[in-house]
Write a protein that holds these residues in place. Sequence first.
Motif: not given
Length: 480
Positions: A239-243, A396-399, A409-415
């Motif tokens: 949801q946080f990316l959709r918003e 604005a929301l930029i996480p 591999w690609k590892y991403i953490h939206f911490y």
Amino acid sequence: MTAVIAAVLFTGMLSACKPTDSKVETVNQVAPERPNILFILADDHRWDLVGKYHPIIKTPNLDTLASKGTVFKNTFVTTPICASSRISILTGLTERTHDYTFQQPATGVQESAAMYPAMLKQAGYRSAFVGKYEIKMSGDDSDRFDFFKPLLQAKTEQYEGQELPQTYYIAELAKDFIEQNKEGKQPWTMSVNFWNPHAHDRDQQNQYHYPAEFESWYEDVTIPAAKLSDDASFANLPQFLRESIARDRWQYRFGNEATYQKMTKRHYRAISSVDRAVGMIYQALEQTGQADNTIIIYTGDNGYAMNERQLAGKWFGWEEDLRVPLIIYDPRQPQDNQEIAQMALNIDIAPTILALAGVDIPQTYQGKSLLPLLDNEDTEWRGEFFFEHMYQPKRALIPPIVGVRTDKWKYIHFYKHDHQQLYDLQNDPEEAVNLATDPAYQQVVSDLAARTLSYIERYEAQRSDEVKARGRYKNELIAQ
């Protein structure tokens, strides 16, 4: 002269370039002439939008540079946003170490003094900067640049009584510096930072701007759909990316098929205008007799999402955000269409430029000179890199993110949102399937998360005393 004819003409000039003969040392010549170094940076130019590798976009001048020089096929930025990436390019440091992004203090005294333009100036080079700046550094600009022409974004500028598109105006300023140095009394380095193809964010109707002669370019083509641009791919996002702001901007950039076609073509035209300006600058090198001793480096400051996942922007960790083109053309040693697969980073630019100029590379740099790869030396090279995006505006929301990319591999953490992503790049190059919650891949997630924390600790430890004294950054990742 039409735009197409002009582009072909400039390409012809570039194609006609011949390498200088190898220098023959005599008793009076102890070292070869030091090269000029021209660094060209485009804003939001992602890696695959170069005509040589793309079925639609036209970039004839970049294509010729690529065909005569070296293309690094896997080039990435360590932070996908302009301010941080541009400081990383100048300092050879990650954002985690130099600590600069929007709304942060100026780059520290130590970091500013070690920027490659300052070091080349101290080593006897004339140094210039033209174009987009929007960064803050300690000390006087005269410490780094003899010729300094920073610009805010604009559609047009006045040059010698004539109104020019800003992209052409930047080219004219670059040509002025080239003209000033035609006598060859000193070697020079110049950073030419184009604003294009960056959107004009307040102009929601047109977004991307370019010289009028490009208006008809790409009118007769249909742009294929972006990968993962279906409704289901968007719905699968948290949801946080959709918003996020990436969705807000998507509405007026790519929100329906007609808008997608219009804006994508305008973006392509903006890139083609940068290519045209590159040709104009190269023409000035030829006309002043400096082309044979001027190394040209071209890259982008970050990638750019063009409707992938029904988002717009560049702040995340997917390939479209992190990957940029990188072309290095050395007319003294043309490589003739050399392509290099090893990972290159934006933090490699500064050490590479210093190495090309024969200047010692500071031990504080975290990037590596690309010369061993350019020279086809058998050398150990990185198999992974750390990336992050720490800026989080109030409006604005930029996480914020951290992560690691390897060959597989690609590892991403939206911490701040407790969300992890894991992609198998070899079997899923489009990054369509997030494996982070799959029980079969928990060891991979754990290992890459540990590596991410290790990079954070290493790069924070390498901060200067001045940066350390600022305290911990507001978006700091808290170890779990």
